[in-house]
Write an enzyme that holds these catalytic residues in place. Structure first.
Site, mmCIF file in Angstrom:
data_model
loop_
_atom_site.group_PDB
_atom_site.id
_atom_site.type_symbol
_atom_site.label_atom_id
_atom_site.label_comp_id
_atom_site.label_asym_id
_atom_site.label_seq_id
_atom_site.Cartn_x
_atom_site.Cartn_y
_atom_site.Cartn_z
ATOM 1 N N LYS A 140 7.980 2.808 -0.025
ATOM 2 C CA LYS A 140 9.169 2.168 0.550
ATOM 3 C C LYS A 140 10.021 1.457 -0.514
ATOM 4 O O LYS A 140 9.573 1.235 -1.645
ATOM 5 C CB LYS A 140 8.721 1.196 1.641
ATOM 6 N N TYR A 175 12.347 6.830 12.483
ATOM 7 C CA TYR A 175 11.722 5.715 13.204
ATOM 8 C C TYR A 175 12.158 5.660 14.672
ATOM 9 O O TYR A 175 12.061 4.596 15.300
ATOM 10 C CB TYR A 175 12.033 4.391 12.504
ATOM 11 N N ASN A 193 6.471 -3.544 3.479
ATOM 12 C CA ASN A 193 5.023 -3.387 3.284
ATOM 13 C C ASN A 193 4.661 -2.163 2.446
ATOM 14 O O ASN A 193 3.587 -1.588 2.596
ATOM 15 C CB ASN A 193 4.291 -3.434 4.634
ATOM 16 N N HIS A 251 4.452 3.833 3.964
ATOM 17 C CA HIS A 251 4.299 4.382 5.307
ATOM 18 C C HIS A 251 3.237 5.470 5.248
ATOM 19 O O HIS A 251 3.134 6.176 4.252
ATOM 20 C CB HIS A 251 5.616 5.018 5.798
ATOM 21 N N GLU A 277 6.463 14.722 10.674
ATOM 22 C CA GLU A 277 7.087 13.959 9.590
ATOM 23 C C GLU A 277 7.225 14.786 8.325
ATOM 24 O O GLU A 277 8.241 14.691 7.618
ATOM 25 C CB GLU A 277 6.265 12.678 9.336
HETATM 26 P P1 ATP Z 1 4.279 2.762 9.055
HETATM 27 O O1 ATP Z 1 4.681 3.479 10.321
HETATM 28 O O2 ATP Z 1 5.444 2.325 8.216
HETATM 29 O O3 ATP Z 1 3.211 3.475 8.285
HETATM 30 P P2 ATP Z 1 2.531 1.129 10.593
HETATM 31 O O4 ATP Z 1 2.155 2.376 11.309
HETATM 32 O O5 ATP Z 1 1.435 0.321 9.959
HETATM 33 O O6 ATP Z 1 3.581 1.400 9.470
HETATM 34 P P3 ATP Z 1 4.299 0.545 12.791
HETATM 35 O O7 ATP Z 1 3.877 -0.272 13.943
HETATM 36 O O8 ATP Z 1 4.429 2.022 12.924
HETATM 37 O O9 ATP Z 1 3.334 0.177 11.556
HETATM 38 O O10 ATP Z 1 5.689 -0.066 12.290
HETATM 39 C C1 ATP Z 1 6.543 0.685 11.454
HETATM 40 C C2 ATP Z 1 7.132 -0.221 10.405
HETATM 41 O O11 ATP Z 1 7.998 -1.150 11.025
HETATM 42 C C3 ATP Z 1 6.125 -1.079 9.644
HETATM 43 O O12 ATP Z 1 5.518 -0.431 8.558
HETATM 44 C C4 ATP Z 1 6.994 -2.215 9.167
HETATM 45 O O13 ATP Z 1 7.755 -1.819 8.008
HETATM 46 C C5 ATP Z 1 7.945 -2.396 10.336
HETATM 47 N N1 ATP Z 1 7.454 -3.409 11.275
HETATM 48 C C6 ATP Z 1 6.404 -3.305 12.125
HETATM 49 N N2 ATP Z 1 6.230 -4.425 12.843
HETATM 50 C C7 ATP Z 1 7.217 -5.281 12.425
HETATM 51 C C8 ATP Z 1 7.599 -6.603 12.789
HETATM 52 N N3 ATP Z 1 6.940 -7.287 13.721
HETATM 53 N N4 ATP Z 1 8.664 -7.136 12.131
HETATM 54 C C9 ATP Z 1 9.355 -6.452 11.198
HETATM 55 N N5 ATP Z 1 9.046 -5.196 10.814
HETATM 56 C C10 ATP Z 1 8.004 -4.618 11.417
HETATM 57 MG MG MG Z 2 3.604 3.741 12.105
#
Ligand code: ATP
Ligand code: MG
Length: 140
Positions: A11, A51, A114, A117, A128
């Site tokens: 990211k 997303y 974070n 992804h 994806e």
């Molecule tokens: P990713 O899909 O990016 O691998 P993930 O599966 O661990 O991450 P998801 O729940 O799919 O988490 O959320 C997608 C992304 O949205 C997260 O990686 C983060 O960047 C963002 N995100 C998730 N929760 C929050 C939140 N509460 N506040 C802000 N951003 C968030």
């Molecule tokens: Mg995810």
């Protein structure tokens, strides 16, 4: 266990801090092989499409803004049980909850920024991968 593929994004918070190599090294050390990789600037439309499952979440607008705030590196990773293997080395979404030795514990700045992804199922991995790569761009 079967050799499978997953989709990864390094990211903007990580590319901005010149961590592409450091993150990739952790993926490789976890038993994943990079079989496709490219550095791109995601468009707003691409980020919104990618997303789309989160479009009702309160953070959707910010997430799209963040994912388009700088270059990302999209990758296809191959390995035994690649989806689970990648999720394990990534660590929890919120770096405060991530285990020691994971990418997010080591590098992530916040729950949003974070660093990586990773696909959450074989089915989503395929969707994806197809979203960002043509078959001939993946060389296993
Ligand atoms: P990713 O899909 O990016 O691998 P993930 O599966 O661990 O991450 P998801 O729940 O799919 O988490 O959320 C997608 C992304 O949205 C997260 O990686 C983060 O960047 C963002 N995100 C998730 N929760 C929050 C939140 N509460 N506040 C802000 N951003 C968030
Ligand atoms: Mg995810």
């Amino acid at each position: 266990m079967a050799v499978t593929r997953t989709f990864s994004i390094i990211k903007p918070d990580a590319t901005r801090r010149n961590l592409t190599g450091a993150v990739t090294k952790m993926l490789e050390e976890a038993g994943l092989r990079v079989v496709a990789s490219k550095r791109i600037q995601m468009s707003k439309e691409q980020a919104e499409g990618f997303y789309a499952v989160h479009k009702e979440r309160p953070f959707f607008g910010e997430l799209v803004e963040f994912m388009t705030s700088g270059p990302v590196v999209v990758q296809v990773l191959e390995g035994e049980d690649a989806v689970a293997r990648n999720r394990k080395v990534m660590g929890a979404t919120n770096p405060a909850d991530a285990d020691e030795g994971t990418i997010r514990k080591t590098f992530a700045e916040s729950i949003e920024a974070n660093s990586v992804h990773g696909s959450d199922s074989d089915e989503n991995a395929k969707i994806e991968i197809d979203f960002f790569f043509k078959p001939e761009e993946i060389v296993g």
